[in-house]
Write a protein that holds these residues in place. Sequence first.
Motif, PDB file in Angstrom:
ATOM      1  N   LEU A 161      37.155  33.095  37.712  1.00  0.00           N
ATOM      2  CA  LEU A 161      37.408  34.167  38.436  1.00  0.00           C
ATOM      3  C   LEU A 161      38.634  34.895  38.652  1.00  0.00           C
ATOM      4  O   LEU A 161      39.262  36.130  38.775  1.00  0.00           O
ATOM      5  CB  LEU A 161      37.044  33.759  39.905  1.00  0.00           C
ATOM      6  CG  LEU A 161      35.584  33.140  40.012  1.00  0.00           C
ATOM      7  CD1 LEU A 161      35.307  32.892  41.399  1.00  0.00           C
ATOM      8  CD2 LEU A 161      34.691  34.455  39.810  1.00  0.00           C
TER       9      LEU A 161
ATOM     10  N   PHE B  69      30.795  37.123  36.712  1.00  0.00           N
ATOM     11  CA  PHE B  69      31.445  37.287  37.596  1.00  0.00           C
ATOM     12  C   PHE B  69      30.875  37.669  38.966  1.00  0.00           C
ATOM     13  O   PHE B  69      31.144  37.046  40.188  1.00  0.00           O
ATOM     14  CB  PHE B  69      32.518  38.315  37.280  1.00  0.00           C
ATOM     15  CG  PHE B  69      33.486  39.030  38.527  1.00  0.00           C
ATOM     16  CD1 PHE B  69      34.533  38.164  39.192  1.00  0.00           C
ATOM     17  CD2 PHE B  69      33.043  40.137  39.239  1.00  0.00           C
ATOM     18  CE1 PHE B  69      35.070  38.585  40.306  1.00  0.00           C
ATOM     19  CE2 PHE B  69      33.816  40.614  40.414  1.00  0.00           C
ATOM     20  CZ  PHE B  69      34.767  39.810  40.935  1.00  0.00           C
TER      21      PHE B  69
ATOM     22  N   GLY C  16      31.105  34.973  41.954  1.00  0.00           N
ATOM     23  CA  GLY C  16      31.964  35.275  43.003  1.00  0.00           C
ATOM     24  C   GLY C  16      30.991  35.573  44.204  1.00  0.00           C
ATOM     25  O   GLY C  16      31.694  35.077  45.334  1.00  0.00           O
TER      26      GLY C  16
END
Length: 240
Positions: A198, A229, A233
């Motif tokens: 990340l 991601f 995330g």
Amino acid sequence: MRAVYMAQQQGGTMGIRPAMVEKLDEIAAAQRSTDTKLATFTSSRAFAASENQNRAAVAPDISKFDEEPQPTLALGTPAEDLKEPISVADFISALNFPENEHDREGFRTLRRALEDRATERLIRASQDVLTLLSQDGIYMDDLRPDRAKPEIWRKFAAGDRGRAVAGLGGIRDRSSLALSSGRMKQDPVFRDATHHFLRQFDKTFVEFEKNATDAEIILMSETRTARAFMLMGRVTGTFD
């Protein structure tokens, strides 16, 4: 020519279509086809020239060079510093990784990305996370995230977090979210790899966004790296 000829034929035998008329129709049709092709060719050339996908995906750091027309590099400069930065097209392709073992172009762009210092860390971090996710049967090709608008990606690049970039958390697959969340809590190797990934994505995307068009940001968002991601995330609360 056709109009004059037809005028001269008025009053003649109307049930027969003269060969001359057919020939003139063929010439007219050919001319219309040629005009269309020329217009298309002109438009395509203009679009290609404006896009210029060969420009750098990540701007090179030139701060270490003098501003002279022909700067002299210090002895011991790494060879990779002398290479051209990776293009936008190759950068996006590399983030998606090769489709299969026969994807020669995919492997070419991947090797090119691994030679580029600005993208090599992200590619390796992404590869690690994708491999770990696959151990739980989570594959990016199976995910169908909601597409976020380019302006939301640009907000993320500008440093916005939380609700301002909530649109980036478009992964809705409950099984993938649950498995990833559970492993984040139980597996320190997975957790460290995820946080490293990340950070690398954040750092690299900030530079990519500066040079990318809205269309290129959309293409980037559909790569396997971008989907990883968005998944991780959301698991880590980046978009909450």
